[in-house]
Enzyme design. Structure first.
Site, PDB file in Angstrom:
ATOM      1  N   ASP A  62      41.265 -27.840 -70.158  1.00 33.01           N
ATOM      2  CA  ASP A  62      40.426 -26.715 -70.598  1.00 33.01           C
ATOM      3  C   ASP A  62      41.214 -25.640 -71.346  1.00 33.01           C
ATOM      4  O   ASP A  62      42.446 -25.663 -71.367  1.00 33.01           O
ATOM      5  CB  ASP A  62      39.698 -26.094 -69.388  1.00 33.01           C
ATOM      6  CG  ASP A  62      40.597 -25.929 -68.166  1.00 33.01           C
ATOM      7  OD1 ASP A  62      41.835 -25.906 -68.329  1.00 33.01           O
ATOM      8  OD2 ASP A  62      40.064 -25.827 -67.060  1.00 33.01           O
ATOM      9  N   ASN A 128      35.395 -22.513 -54.715  1.00 29.72           N
ATOM     10  CA  ASN A 128      34.000 -22.956 -54.610  1.00 29.72           C
ATOM     11  C   ASN A 128      33.866 -24.460 -54.904  1.00 29.72           C
ATOM     12  O   ASN A 128      32.772 -24.959 -55.102  1.00 29.72           O
ATOM     13  CB  ASN A 128      33.126 -22.155 -55.579  1.00 29.72           C
ATOM     14  CG  ASN A 128      33.545 -22.326 -57.035  1.00 29.72           C
ATOM     15  OD1 ASN A 128      34.448 -23.116 -57.345  1.00 29.72           O
ATOM     16  ND2 ASN A 128      32.891 -21.608 -57.936  1.00 29.72           N
ATOM     17  N   HIS A 130      35.107 -26.006 -57.547  1.00 33.11           N
ATOM     18  CA  HIS A 130      35.098 -26.401 -58.971  1.00 33.11           C
ATOM     19  C   HIS A 130      36.333 -27.231 -59.305  1.00 33.11           C
ATOM     20  O   HIS A 130      37.380 -27.099 -58.671  1.00 33.11           O
ATOM     21  CB  HIS A 130      34.926 -25.195 -59.918  1.00 33.11           C
ATOM     22  CG  HIS A 130      36.087 -24.275 -60.052  1.00 33.11           C
ATOM     23  ND1 HIS A 130      35.947 -22.926 -60.296  1.00 33.11           N
ATOM     24  CD2 HIS A 130      37.426 -24.489 -60.004  1.00 33.11           C
ATOM     25  CE1 HIS A 130      37.130 -22.365 -60.386  1.00 33.11           C
ATOM     26  NE2 HIS A 130      38.052 -23.280 -60.214  1.00 33.11           N
ATOM     27  N   GLU A 135      31.887 -25.593 -62.814  1.00 37.00           N
ATOM     28  CA  GLU A 135      31.443 -24.771 -61.697  1.00 37.00           C
ATOM     29  C   GLU A 135      30.292 -25.465 -60.953  1.00 37.00           C
ATOM     30  O   GLU A 135      29.700 -26.415 -61.470  1.00 37.00           O
ATOM     31  CB  GLU A 135      30.943 -23.417 -62.235  1.00 37.00           C
ATOM     32  CG  GLU A 135      31.995 -22.620 -62.994  1.00 37.00           C
ATOM     33  CD  GLU A 135      33.055 -21.972 -62.085  1.00 37.00           C
ATOM     34  OE1 GLU A 135      32.993 -22.148 -60.851  1.00 37.00           O
ATOM     35  OE2 GLU A 135      33.949 -21.303 -62.632  1.00 37.00           O
TER      36      GLU A 135
HETATM   37  P1  PGA Z   1      44.779 -22.060 -59.377  1.00 38.17           P
HETATM   38  O1  PGA Z   1      43.385 -22.479 -59.954  1.00 38.17           O
HETATM   39  O2  PGA Z   1      45.681 -23.232 -59.537  1.00 38.17           O
HETATM   40  O3  PGA Z   1      45.229 -20.904 -60.212  1.00 38.17           O
HETATM   41  O4  PGA Z   1      44.552 -21.724 -57.932  1.00 38.17           O
HETATM   42  C1  PGA Z   1      42.860 -23.715 -59.626  1.00 38.17           C
HETATM   43  C2  PGA Z   1      41.406 -23.762 -60.004  1.00 38.17           C
HETATM   44  O5  PGA Z   1      40.709 -22.739 -59.867  1.00 38.17           O
HETATM   45  O6  PGA Z   1      40.962 -24.821 -60.440  1.00 38.17           O
END
Ligand code: PGA
Length: 239
Positions: A62, A128, A130, A135
């Site tokens: 992404d 959550n 995701h 999401e």
């Molecule tokens: P993070 O994000 O590695 O910064 O915890 C992971 C995500 O939200 O997919």
């Protein structure tokens, strides 16, 4: 899903690197890569290794819409800094957050993934559930698309920006169907804030409301988490 619990994220990064290195030595050529805090210890191990990456292709999950590749908050910049500047790849793809035609760009990105089937896909997970910026509510059939970021994700990611208003409101993201098409998936999660999402992913009902639950249907997923992220799991998962 295979679960590996490590004491901390340093050991988790080393374990993840072992899996990538073994896969690459066994012929993996196309890697799906991820950004965020979680993969940093993996990339540290990677750049300190003598692994030759000049035959490898990477496809990132992404990118924020509206950030130029040289913006330090962009995922382009993150990948250059943490991996590609030190370990040059044959070819690297990161979605173009500056594209003027997001729809056509998403189609092109899907074609890139079709032409270069992903051997090993790296994932983090959100609190959550995701995966990438997919999401809750994202269809399991989704391919590359533009995502409007939720308030929670904007808040969580604001820690990387000077203030919350600077966090982009949308991103271009591989879809869940793209992720599921990878031959092998390695998902990393560290810290107690991820504990509930990890439990849901492994044991919850498969539902678009918790995107990571779809991974229960993938034939080759390895989950690497530290003890804090594994704290809600039964002993059967702990090695
Ligand atoms: P993070 O994000 O590695 O910064 O915890 C992971 C995500 O939200 O997919």
């Amino acid at each position: 899903m295979k679960v590996i619990v490590t004491e901390n994220k340093i050991q988790g990064g080393a374990k993840a690197f072992e899996i990538f290195e073994k896969g690459i030595k066994n012929g993996a050529k196309v890697l799906g890569l991820a950004t965020g805090s979680t993969p940093e210890t993996l990339y540290q191990n990677w750049v300190e290794s003598d692994l030759n990456c000049s035959d490898l292709i990477s496809i990132n999950l992404d990118e924020y819409v509206g950030l130029k590749p040289d913006n330090p908050q962009s995922y382009h910049y993150f990948m250059q800094k943490h991996l590609f500047d030190k370990k040059p790849f044959k070819k690297t793809y990161v979605p173009d957050g500056m594209t003027e035609d997001v729809k056509s760009f998403c189609k092109e990105y899907d074609q890139i993934i079709k032409d270069n089937p992903i051997d090993i896909q790296l994932l983090g997970i959100g609190r959550n559930g995701h995966i990438a910026f997919n999401e809750p509510g994202t269809p399991f059939t989704s391919t590359t698309h533009e995502v409007k970021l939720t308030e929670n994700t904007i808040k969580a990611n604001s820690r990387f920006f000077d203030n919350i208003d600077e966090v982009p409101k949308s991103a271009i993201c591989m879809g869940i169907a793209n992720i599921m098409s990878a031959k092998k998936i390695v998902l990393m999660a560290f810290g107690e804030k991820k504990a509930h999402a990890i439990k849901e992913m492994l044991e919850g009902e498969i539902s678009e409301e918790v995107p990571a639950t779809i991974l229960q249907k993938h034939p080759d997923v390895t989950v690497i988490c530290d003890e804090a992220a594994a704290q809600e799991l039964d002993d059967k998962y702990k090695n």
